[in-house]
Motif scaffolding. Structure first.
Motif, PDB file in Angstrom:
ATOM      1  N   GLY A 188       0.813  -1.211   0.000  1.00 44.25           N
ATOM      2  CA  GLY A 188       0.000   0.000   0.000  1.00 44.25           C
ATOM      3  C   GLY A 188       0.842   1.254   0.000  1.00 44.25           C
ATOM      4  N   ALA A 189       1.907   1.260   0.802  1.00 40.21           N
ATOM      5  CA  ALA A 189       2.782   2.428   0.850  1.00 40.21           C
ATOM      6  C   ALA A 189       3.529   2.608  -0.470  1.00 40.21           C
ATOM      7  N   ALA A 190       3.974   1.504  -1.056  1.00 40.58           N
ATOM      8  CA  ALA A 190       4.662   1.586  -2.335  1.00 40.58           C
ATOM      9  C   ALA A 190       3.736   2.140  -3.420  1.00 40.58           C
ATOM     10  N   ALA A 191       2.484   1.720  -3.396  1.00 37.08           N
ATOM     11  CA  ALA A 191       1.520   2.230  -4.374  1.00 37.08           C
ATOM     12  C   ALA A 191       1.302   3.725  -4.187  1.00 37.08           C
ATOM     13  N   GLY A 192       1.204   4.165  -2.931  1.00 33.65           N
ATOM     14  CA  GLY A 192       1.026   5.587  -2.656  1.00 33.65           C
ATOM     15  C   GLY A 192       2.218   6.401  -3.133  1.00 33.65           C
ATOM     16  N   LEU A 193       3.421   5.895  -2.894  1.00 31.31           N
ATOM     17  CA  LEU A 193       4.619   6.590  -3.360  1.00 31.31           C
ATOM     18  C   LEU A 193       4.673   6.626  -4.880  1.00 31.31           C
ATOM     19  N   GLY A 194       4.284   5.536  -5.506  1.00 28.08           N
ATOM     20  CA  GLY A 194       4.275   5.496  -6.960  1.00 28.08           C
ATOM     21  C   GLY A 194       3.341   6.532  -7.551  1.00 28.08           C
ATOM     22  N   ARG A 195       2.164   6.687  -6.942  1.00 29.85           N
ATOM     23  CA  ARG A 195       1.203   7.689  -7.430  1.00 29.85           C
ATOM     24  C   ARG A 195       1.763   9.103  -7.292  1.00 29.85           C
ATOM     25  N   GLY A 196       2.624   9.292  -6.290  1.00 28.14           N
ATOM     26  CA  GLY A 196       3.213  10.605  -6.069  1.00 28.14           C
ATOM     27  C   GLY A 196       4.484  10.844  -6.873  1.00 28.14           C
ATOM     28  N   GLY A 197       4.841   9.912  -7.741  1.00 24.60           N
ATOM     29  CA  GLY A 197       6.005  10.092  -8.586  1.00 24.60           C
ATOM     30  C   GLY A 197       7.300   9.518  -8.038  1.00 24.60           C
ATOM     31  N   HIS A 198       7.250   8.908  -6.853  1.00 27.15           N
ATOM     32  CA  HIS A 198       8.455   8.333  -6.253  1.00 27.15           C
ATOM     33  C   HIS A 198       8.583   6.871  -6.675  1.00 27.15           C
ATOM     34  N   VAL A 200      11.059   5.130  -8.038  1.00 27.46           N
ATOM     35  CA  VAL A 200      12.271   4.393  -7.678  1.00 27.46           C
ATOM     36  C   VAL A 200      12.147   3.839  -6.266  1.00 27.46           C
ATOM     37  N   LEU A 201      11.694   4.673  -5.339  1.00 32.74           N
ATOM     38  CA  LEU A 201      11.535   4.225  -3.958  1.00 32.74           C
ATOM     39  C   LEU A 201      10.470   3.140  -3.870  1.00 32.74           C
ATOM     40  N   ALA A 202       9.392   3.293  -4.618  1.00 32.29           N
ATOM     41  CA  ALA A 202       8.334   2.294  -4.613  1.00 32.29           C
ATOM     42  C   ALA A 202       8.852   0.939  -5.101  1.00 32.29           C
ATOM     43  N   GLU A 203       9.659   0.933  -6.144  1.00 30.36           N
ATOM     44  CA  GLU A 203      10.219  -0.315  -6.667  1.00 30.36           C
ATOM     45  C   GLU A 203      11.181  -0.942  -5.664  1.00 30.36           C
ATOM     46  N   LEU A 204      11.963  -0.129  -5.004  1.00 33.24           N
ATOM     47  CA  LEU A 204      12.905  -0.639  -4.010  1.00 33.24           C
ATOM     48  C   LEU A 204      12.161  -1.294  -2.853  1.00 33.24           C
ATOM     49  N   MET A 205      11.059  -0.705  -2.444  1.00 36.68           N
ATOM     50  CA  MET A 205      10.268  -1.285  -1.361  1.00 36.68           C
ATOM     51  C   MET A 205       9.726  -2.642  -1.753  1.00 36.68           C
ATOM     52  N   GLY A 206       9.298  -2.774  -2.996  1.00 39.57           N
ATOM     53  CA  GLY A 206       8.787  -4.055  -3.462  1.00 39.57           C
ATOM     54  C   GLY A 206       9.846  -5.136  -3.427  1.00 39.57           C
ATOM     55  N   LYS A 207      11.087  -4.781  -3.736  1.00 41.98           N
ATOM     56  CA  LYS A 207      12.167  -5.763  -3.727  1.00 41.98           C
ATOM     57  C   LYS A 207      12.642  -6.088  -2.322  1.00 41.98           C
ATOM     58  N   ALA A 208      12.419  -5.184  -1.356  1.00 44.63           N
ATOM     59  CA  ALA A 208      12.964  -5.361  -0.002  1.00 44.63           C
ATOM     60  C   ALA A 208      11.972  -5.963   0.962  1.00 44.63           C
ATOM     61  N   ARG A 209      10.854  -6.465   0.467  1.00 44.09           N
ATOM     62  CA  ARG A 209       9.857  -7.027   1.386  1.00 44.09           C
ATOM     63  C   ARG A 209      10.453  -8.168   2.215  1.00 44.09           C
ATOM     64  N   PRO A 210      10.081  -8.247   3.505  1.00 46.65           N
ATOM     65  CA  PRO A 210      10.638  -9.306   4.355  1.00 46.65           C
ATOM     66  C   PRO A 210      10.151 -10.692   3.926  1.00 46.65           C
TER      67      PRO A 210
END
Length: 210
Positions: A188-198, A200-210
């Protein structure tokens, strides 16, 4: 730096990649007037030394040049992707109302020892490499190169700067990417960041999931 285990990044390749992608470092030194910070674009030589070597140049007029003692300890901070994270992006917030705002980011601290490299050959080579690297990155039809200016002018400009070299003793990486959250909240946070134009950070979060 406060570093919870779930945010610690220890892989040298990842730390070097962040430095290479975000070469403007904050050089922190301690001198007669206390702490000082200079913002300097660095070149990373990953294969020189145990943790790599950083090279850069300073204006000869910078007071730091007179304060540097070869071998003195310094810290260089490299900042990667970063952005504010709203609690509203976590699905669990709407169920429990037990989430708060935070800030996600990537940062690498390079601890090392600095020395001056006040010789024209070193500085010329460094400037040529940095120029070639960054002119290529912005994909110009005709990248600028040192030979575009007269040799006399380039020599004058090079005489106004001094080279520095930092052998890295220790690299500390903190990649705060919501690894301490539930998978659905990370998404959810990654999607929110993606909508805001972030993105790169959103993609990194997806790869770093525990």
């Amino acid at each position: 730096m406060y570093l919870p285990e779930h945010f610690a990044e220890t892989r040298s390749a990842e730390l070097h990649a962040l430095i290479t992608s975000n070469p403007l470092g904050t050089l922190v030194t301690s001198g007669p007037d206390g702490l000082d910070a200079n913002h300097v674009p660095f070149e990373l030589l990953a294969d020189q030394g145990e943790h790599g070597t950083l090279q850069a140049h300073l204006a000869r007029a910078n007071p730091l040049v007179e304060q540097i003692v070869d071998g003195m300890p310094v810290l260089v901070i490299f900042q990667g992707a970063q952005a504010y994270v709203s609690p509203n992006w976590y699905p669990s917030k709407h169920e429990t109302h037990r989430q708060v705002p935070t800030w996600n980011y990537q940062v690498v601290h390079a601890h090392g020892r600095i020395r001056l490299r006040d010789d024209e050959r070193f500085v010329r080579g460094l400037v040529a490499r940095l120029t070639r690297q960054h002119e290529t990155a912005i994909q110009q039809e005709r990248p600028w190169k040192m030979t575009d200016s007269s040799p006399e002018y380039i020599s004058q400009m090079l005489a106004a700067i001094v080279g520095i070299e930092i052998e890295i003793d220790r690299l500390v990486g903190k990649f705060k990417l919501s690894q301490n959250k539930a998978p659905e909240d990370i998404a959810g946070a990654a999607a929110g960041l993606g909508r805001g134009g972030h993105t790169v950070l959103a993609e990194l979060m997806g790869k770093a999931r525990p």
